[in-house]
Design a protein around this motif. Structure first.
Motif, PDB file in Angstrom:
ATOM      1  N   ARG A 208       0.855  -1.196   0.000  1.00  0.00           N
ATOM      2  CA  ARG A 208       0.000   0.000   0.000  1.00  0.00           C
ATOM      3  C   ARG A 208       0.882   1.233   0.000  1.00  0.00           C
ATOM      4  N   SER A 209       0.590   2.129  -0.944  1.00  0.00           N
ATOM      5  CA  SER A 209       1.338   3.386  -1.043  1.00  0.00           C
ATOM      6  C   SER A 209       0.374   4.558  -0.925  1.00  0.00           C
ATOM      7  N   ASP A 210       0.659   5.449   0.019  1.00  0.00           N
ATOM      8  CA  ASP A 210      -0.057   6.719   0.126  1.00  0.00           C
ATOM      9  C   ASP A 210       0.993   7.807  -0.079  1.00  0.00           C
ATOM     10  N   SER A 211       1.166   8.212  -1.336  1.00  0.00           N
ATOM     11  CA  SER A 211       2.232   9.162  -1.657  1.00  0.00           C
ATOM     12  C   SER A 211       1.928  10.567  -1.140  1.00  0.00           C
ATOM     13  N   LEU A 212       0.666  10.845  -0.840  1.00  0.00           N
ATOM     14  CA  LEU A 212       0.310  12.171  -0.317  1.00  0.00           C
ATOM     15  C   LEU A 212       0.766  12.338   1.134  1.00  0.00           C
ATOM     16  N   LYS A 213       0.674  11.248   1.903  1.00  0.00           N
ATOM     17  CA  LYS A 213       1.069  11.298   3.313  1.00  0.00           C
ATOM     18  C   LYS A 213       2.408  10.600   3.561  1.00  0.00           C
ATOM     19  N   ASN A 214       3.062  10.173   2.478  1.00  0.00           N
ATOM     20  CA  ASN A 214       4.327   9.423   2.599  1.00  0.00           C
ATOM     21  C   ASN A 214       4.186   8.242   3.560  1.00  0.00           C
ATOM     22  N   SER A 215       3.097   7.493   3.383  1.00  0.00           N
ATOM     23  CA  SER A 215       2.819   6.330   4.222  1.00  0.00           C
ATOM     24  C   SER A 215       2.855   5.069   3.359  1.00  0.00           C
ATOM     25  N   TYR A 216       3.642   4.093   3.784  1.00  0.00           N
ATOM     26  CA  TYR A 216       3.804   2.869   3.000  1.00  0.00           C
ATOM     27  C   TYR A 216       3.682   1.660   3.931  1.00  0.00           C
ATOM     28  N   LYS A 217       2.758   0.752   3.590  1.00  0.00           N
ATOM     29  CA  LYS A 217       2.523  -0.449   4.394  1.00  0.00           C
ATOM     30  C   LYS A 217       2.562  -1.671   3.479  1.00  0.00           C
ATOM     31  N   SER A 218       2.832  -2.828   4.068  1.00  0.00           N
ATOM     32  CA  SER A 218       2.866  -4.050   3.263  1.00  0.00           C
ATOM     33  C   SER A 218       2.392  -5.239   4.075  1.00  0.00           C
ATOM     34  N   LEU A 219       1.937  -6.256   3.364  1.00  0.00           N
ATOM     35  CA  LEU A 219       1.539  -7.514   3.969  1.00  0.00           C
ATOM     36  C   LEU A 219       2.073  -8.638   3.089  1.00  0.00           C
ATOM     37  N   SER A 220       2.611  -9.683   3.705  1.00  0.00           N
ATOM     38  CA  SER A 220       3.055 -10.851   2.941  1.00  0.00           C
ATOM     39  C   SER A 220       2.379 -12.093   3.492  1.00  0.00           C
ATOM     40  N   ASN A 221       2.128 -13.041   2.614  1.00  0.00           N
ATOM     41  CA  ASN A 221       1.475 -14.276   3.031  1.00  0.00           C
ATOM     42  C   ASN A 221       1.871 -15.389   2.069  1.00  0.00           C
ATOM     43  N   GLU A 222       1.774 -16.627   2.539  1.00  0.00           N
ATOM     44  CA  GLU A 222       2.018 -17.770   1.673  1.00  0.00           C
ATOM     45  C   GLU A 222       0.750 -18.061   0.884  1.00  0.00           C
ATOM     46  N   ARG A 223       0.938 -18.734  -0.231  1.00  0.00           N
ATOM     47  CA  ARG A 223      -0.228 -19.075  -1.059  1.00  0.00           C
ATOM     48  C   ARG A 223      -0.136 -20.522  -1.510  1.00  0.00           C
ATOM     49  N   LYS A 224      -1.313 -21.126  -1.634  1.00  0.00           N
ATOM     50  CA  LYS A 224      -1.442 -22.430  -2.268  1.00  0.00           C
ATOM     51  C   LYS A 224      -2.412 -22.245  -3.420  1.00  0.00           C
ATOM     52  N   GLY A 225      -1.874 -22.014  -4.577  1.00  0.00           N
ATOM     53  CA  GLY A 225      -2.684 -21.721  -5.751  1.00  0.00           C
ATOM     54  C   GLY A 225      -2.005 -20.668  -6.606  1.00  0.00           C
ATOM     55  N   ILE A 226      -2.533 -20.486  -7.787  1.00  0.00           N
ATOM     56  CA  ILE A 226      -2.001 -19.509  -8.736  1.00  0.00           C
ATOM     57  C   ILE A 226      -2.914 -18.286  -8.721  1.00  0.00           C
ATOM     58  N   ILE A 227      -2.349 -17.116  -8.493  1.00  0.00           N
ATOM     59  CA  ILE A 227      -3.158 -15.891  -8.498  1.00  0.00           C
ATOM     60  C   ILE A 227      -3.576 -15.581  -9.926  1.00  0.00           C
ATOM     61  N   THR A 228      -4.881 -15.475 -10.133  1.00  0.00           N
ATOM     62  CA  THR A 228      -5.406 -15.203 -11.467  1.00  0.00           C
ATOM     63  C   THR A 228      -5.940 -13.781 -11.616  1.00  0.00           C
ATOM     64  N   ASP A 229      -6.300 -13.147 -10.480  1.00  0.00           N
ATOM     65  CA  ASP A 229      -6.800 -11.770 -10.550  1.00  0.00           C
ATOM     66  C   ASP A 229      -6.802 -11.160  -9.149  1.00  0.00           C
ATOM     67  N   SER A 230      -6.928  -9.844  -9.125  1.00  0.00           N
ATOM     68  CA  SER A 230      -7.050  -9.119  -7.856  1.00  0.00           C
ATOM     69  C   SER A 230      -7.825  -7.844  -8.113  1.00  0.00           C
ATOM     70  N   TRP A 231      -8.618  -7.419  -7.134  1.00  0.00           N
ATOM     71  CA  TRP A 231      -9.411  -6.208  -7.328  1.00  0.00           C
ATOM     72  C   TRP A 231      -9.757  -5.581  -5.973  1.00  0.00           C
ATOM     73  N   ASN A 232     -10.282  -4.382  -6.031  1.00  0.00           N
ATOM     74  CA  ASN A 232     -10.683  -3.625  -4.849  1.00  0.00           C
ATOM     75  C   ASN A 232     -12.198  -3.502  -4.803  1.00  0.00           C
ATOM     76  N   MET A 233     -12.750  -3.653  -3.606  1.00  0.00           N
ATOM     77  CA  MET A 233     -14.176  -3.394  -3.392  1.00  0.00           C
ATOM     78  C   MET A 233     -14.352  -2.805  -1.998  1.00  0.00           C
ATOM     79  N   ASP A 234     -15.516  -2.232  -1.769  1.00  0.00           N
ATOM     80  CA  ASP A 234     -15.939  -1.865  -0.414  1.00  0.00           C
ATOM     81  C   ASP A 234     -17.343  -2.431  -0.259  1.00  0.00           C
ATOM     82  N   LEU A 235     -17.377  -3.754  -0.105  1.00  0.00           N
ATOM     83  CA  LEU A 235     -18.641  -4.475  -0.156  1.00  0.00           C
ATOM     84  C   LEU A 235     -19.556  -4.123   1.012  1.00  0.00           C
TER      85      LEU A 235
END
Length: 202
Positions: free
Chosen positions: A77-104
């Motif tokens: 995650r990059s917030d260039s306006l506030k110079n704030s940068y965060k990250s998350l890492s995780n293991e996966r079992k599977g092939i990533i085919t897509d990614s998207w944003n929602m506010d369900l």
């Protein structure tokens, strides 16, 4: 005279051999250089930049060498306006085919959805909400026992009018109102970081 001719021929032959040797060395050097700078294949098989609004982006990257379906992924995650940068890492079992944003759940906090091909034809979702400066994982529900009886993969996640749906063809149906091959559609709702599922009747 003969001696001079022989000497010049010998000299010409030596020059020719030397030039051949140099060209071979040049060719070998070029190949070695090309091999050295060649980019590894399949190390970062998926990348997507998701812009939430100007200055705020989420980047999703998968990595792994060897088996395609095993490895890890990053959400940056990059917030260039506030110079704030965060990250998350995780293991996966599977092939990533897509990614998207929602506010369900319409709470103003973005959710990042990562679609994984967990088996040959079976999809799964990993979901994270970004709130209060951190990533919160939201458990995505599996299929009910009843739905599993009619499920054999080949599913798709669909976003329509801001809503999340999952469709898959019915198999081994014992219900007279359902025929094999017809699509079953499930709708997912999110409230309080918890998913609920309902079947869409046509």
């Amino acid at each position: 005279m003969k001696y001079l001719i022989k000497q010049s021929l010998l000299f010409s032959g030596l020059l020719l051999l030397a030039s051949c040797g140099d060209s071979t060395k040049k060719d070998e050097t070029v190949k070695q250089n090309n091999t050295a700078v060649e980019k590894p294949k399949g190390q970062f098989a998926f990348y997507k930049d998701i812009e939430i609004r100007p200055g705020i982006n989420f980047e999703v990257v998968s990595w792994g060498k060897g088996v395609d379906s095993l490895g890890g992924y990053l959400i940056l995650r990059s917030d260039s306006l506030k110079n704030s940068y965060k990250s998350l890492s995780n293991e996966r079992k599977g092939i990533i085919t897509d990614s998207w944003n929602m506010d369900l759940d319409n709470d103003g906090n973005p959710e990042i959805y990562i679609e994984l091909l967990s088996k040959k034809n079976v999809l799964d979702l990993n979901v994270y909400e970004y709130a209060d400066g951190g990533f919160n994982k939201i458990s995505f529900p599996g299929l009910s026992d009843n739905a599993k009886k009619k499920y054999a993969g080949n599913d798709k996640f669909v976003i329509k009018d801001g809503n999340l749906f999952r469709t898959f063809p019915i198999v081994n149906s014992k219900d007279s109102t359902e025929k094999d091959g017809t699509l079953k559609t499930l709708q997912y709702r999110l409230s309080g970081n918890s998913f609920s599922v309902s079947e869409v009747k046509e």
